[in-house]
Enzyme design. Sequence first.
Site, PDB file in Angstrom:
ATOM      1  N   ASP A   1       0.874  -1.270  -0.011  1.00 51.24           N
ATOM      2  CA  ASP A   1      -0.204  -0.091   0.006  1.00 51.24           C
ATOM      3  C   ASP A   1       0.928   1.161  -0.032  1.00 51.24           C
ATOM      4  O   ASP A   1       0.128   2.534   0.109  1.00 51.24           O
ATOM      5  CB  ASP A   1      -0.792   0.049   1.250  1.00 51.24           C
ATOM      6  CG  ASP A   1      -0.134   0.175   2.623  1.00 51.24           C
ATOM      7  OD1 ASP A   1       1.072  -0.090   2.566  1.00 51.24           O
ATOM      8  OD2 ASP A   1      -0.873   0.267   3.490  1.00 51.24           O
TER       9      ASP A   1
ATOM     10  N   GLU B   1       3.247   2.167   2.319  1.00 52.27           N
ATOM     11  CA  GLU B   1       4.159   2.298   3.741  1.00 52.27           C
ATOM     12  C   GLU B   1       5.638   1.828   3.392  1.00 52.27           C
ATOM     13  O   GLU B   1       5.975   0.850   2.892  1.00 52.27           O
ATOM     14  CB  GLU B   1       3.471   1.612   4.839  1.00 52.27           C
ATOM     15  CG  GLU B   1       1.915   2.204   5.267  1.00 52.27           C
ATOM     16  CD  GLU B   1       1.428   1.612   6.306  1.00 52.27           C
ATOM     17  OE1 GLU B   1       2.153   0.657   6.912  1.00 52.27           O
ATOM     18  OE2 GLU B   1       0.237   1.554   6.516  1.00 52.27           O
TER      19      GLU B   1
ATOM     20  N   HIS C   1      18.186  27.207   2.938  1.00 49.35           N
ATOM     21  CA  HIS C   1      17.457  28.258   2.227  1.00 49.35           C
ATOM     22  C   HIS C   1      17.515  29.655   3.033  1.00 49.35           C
ATOM     23  O   HIS C   1      17.776  30.561   2.422  1.00 49.35           O
ATOM     24  CB  HIS C   1      16.106  28.045   1.683  1.00 49.35           C
ATOM     25  CG  HIS C   1      15.648  29.073   0.828  1.00 49.35           C
ATOM     26  ND1 HIS C   1      16.221  29.338  -0.313  1.00 49.35           N
ATOM     27  CD2 HIS C   1      14.505  29.611   0.835  1.00 49.35           C
ATOM     28  CE1 HIS C   1      15.424  30.084  -0.905  1.00 49.35           C
ATOM     29  NE2 HIS C   1      14.457  30.501  -0.162  1.00 49.35           N
TER      30      HIS C   1
ATOM     31  N   ASP D   1      18.352  37.490  -7.372  1.00 51.10           N
ATOM     32  CA  ASP D   1      17.369  38.103  -6.674  1.00 51.10           C
ATOM     33  C   ASP D   1      18.008  38.809  -5.253  1.00 51.10           C
ATOM     34  O   ASP D   1      19.197  38.748  -5.103  1.00 51.10           O
ATOM     35  CB  ASP D   1      16.179  37.448  -6.250  1.00 51.10           C
ATOM     36  CG  ASP D   1      16.632  36.226  -5.574  1.00 51.10           C
ATOM     37  OD1 ASP D   1      17.444  36.079  -4.697  1.00 51.10           O
ATOM     38  OD2 ASP D   1      16.118  35.061  -5.616  1.00 51.10           O
TER      39      ASP D   1
ATOM     40  N   LYS E   1      14.003  41.669  -9.512  1.00 50.36           N
ATOM     41  CA  LYS E   1      12.671  41.194 -10.415  1.00 50.36           C
ATOM     42  C   LYS E   1      11.805  41.134  -9.552  1.00 50.36           C
ATOM     43  O   LYS E   1      11.469  41.495  -8.380  1.00 50.36           O
ATOM     44  CB  LYS E   1      13.247  39.610 -10.685  1.00 50.36           C
ATOM     45  CG  LYS E   1      13.356  38.744  -9.335  1.00 50.36           C
ATOM     46  CD  LYS E   1      13.278  37.265  -9.906  1.00 50.36           C
ATOM     47  CE  LYS E   1      13.873  36.362  -8.438  1.00 50.36           C
ATOM     48  NZ  LYS E   1      12.836  36.263  -7.731  1.00 50.36           N
TER      49      LYS E   1
ATOM     50  N   ASP F   1      23.180  30.913  -6.809  1.00 50.98           N
ATOM     51  CA  ASP F   1      22.095  30.772  -5.927  1.00 50.98           C
ATOM     52  C   ASP F   1      22.435  29.657  -4.936  1.00 50.98           C
ATOM     53  O   ASP F   1      23.121  28.556  -5.245  1.00 50.98           O
ATOM     54  CB  ASP F   1      20.581  30.730  -6.783  1.00 50.98           C
ATOM     55  CG  ASP F   1      19.465  31.220  -6.231  1.00 50.98           C
ATOM     56  OD1 ASP F   1      19.500  31.535  -4.689  1.00 50.98           O
ATOM     57  OD2 ASP F   1      18.363  31.476  -6.748  1.00 50.98           O
TER      58      ASP F   1
ATOM     59  N   ASP G   1      15.410  25.452  -9.125  1.00 47.10           N
ATOM     60  CA  ASP G   1      14.096  24.614  -9.132  1.00 47.10           C
ATOM     61  C   ASP G   1      13.657  24.421 -10.605  1.00 47.10           C
ATOM     62  O   ASP G   1      14.209  23.491 -11.326  1.00 47.10           O
ATOM     63  CB  ASP G   1      13.227  25.027  -8.173  1.00 47.10           C
ATOM     64  CG  ASP G   1      11.810  24.195  -7.962  1.00 47.10           C
ATOM     65  OD1 ASP G   1      11.969  23.029  -8.609  1.00 47.10           O
ATOM     66  OD2 ASP G   1      11.102  24.347  -7.027  1.00 47.10           O
TER      67      ASP G   1
ATOM     68  N   GLY H   1      13.406  29.172 -13.854  1.00 45.93           N
ATOM     69  CA  GLY H   1      13.075  30.158 -14.458  1.00 45.93           C
ATOM     70  C   GLY H   1      13.935  31.641 -14.126  1.00 45.93           C
ATOM     71  O   GLY H   1      14.192  32.418 -15.001  1.00 45.93           O
TER      72      GLY H   1
END
Length: 316
Positions: A42, A44, A135, A174, A197, A223, A227, A230
């Site tokens: 199942d 688990e 992060h 950023d 941005k 960075d 991910d 973009g």
Amino acid sequence: MRNSGFADFKIFSGNSNLELAEEIAAIMGKPLGKATVSRFSDGEISVNLWETVRGMDTYIIQSTCNPVNETLMEMLIMMDAMKRASAGRINAVIPYYGYARQDRKTKARDPITAKLVADLISAAGADRVVTMDLHAAQIQGYFDIPVDHLLGIPILVKYFKELHLEDLVIVSPDHGSVTRARNMAYPLDSPIAIVDKRRPKANVSEIMNIIGDIEGKTAILVDDIIDTAGTMMNAAGALKDLGAKEVYACATHAVLSGPAIERIRESEIKEMVLLNTIQLPEEKKLPKIKVLSVAPLFAEAMIRIFTNDSISRLFD
């Protein structure tokens, strides 16, 4: 070797990054501990330890990456198994700490999942956490146990020094990565620039402006996480449009979800340098992607933890 207070140490791994775990174990001169992490019909997760850990200093190497909920549960269940088997100390070695991007409330009724996961790890039995490039640095404070926060920047700096690139400028994609860019720029003796941005929604970014002089220079975007790619690819395009000679990019954690690989393939970036905190599948390997290993750094940290030696110099 100094007396650690433990008879010996053993290294185990979940299924998230066996390649890295095996490399770390080889450097430390130990085979990976015998354990099976499987699934019931199942879904688990079932964990079986096939050797004693009683009184041992144990290390579980597991990045909580895709599929993040599965890899997180594998780690928690392995820790519970070791706690119930009377392990002397349980060290959670988490090269990539998932759920870290939700580290504060930005609007009403937001969860703080970085804190939730920290509580789960402590409740499962961890005595110490070893991780890399959180992060947000304040996530260390979400734990009530020691956290050794290793940095990937020195590995990246060493690689770029060996390329002997000229007219460098280190670029933060950023405002949140400005400190990271400064930390990389100082040993490379380079100025920094910042991409200003606006992000209209999650995983979508729009380049607004470049703060700093990048015309005719070799730009290195830096960075912690890449991910969907973009932000990084939009920044690379803007840098080229505004006169950058060449654009390199680097990141610690190669999440690379959704259209990331296609964006990197079609981007203005000459080379994408990544660390192997997350195992890169064969289908995501491109000629312009270079992967550097964090195994020597983690192995050195783990040895120093076992021998009760200082690891503060590894943070530099």
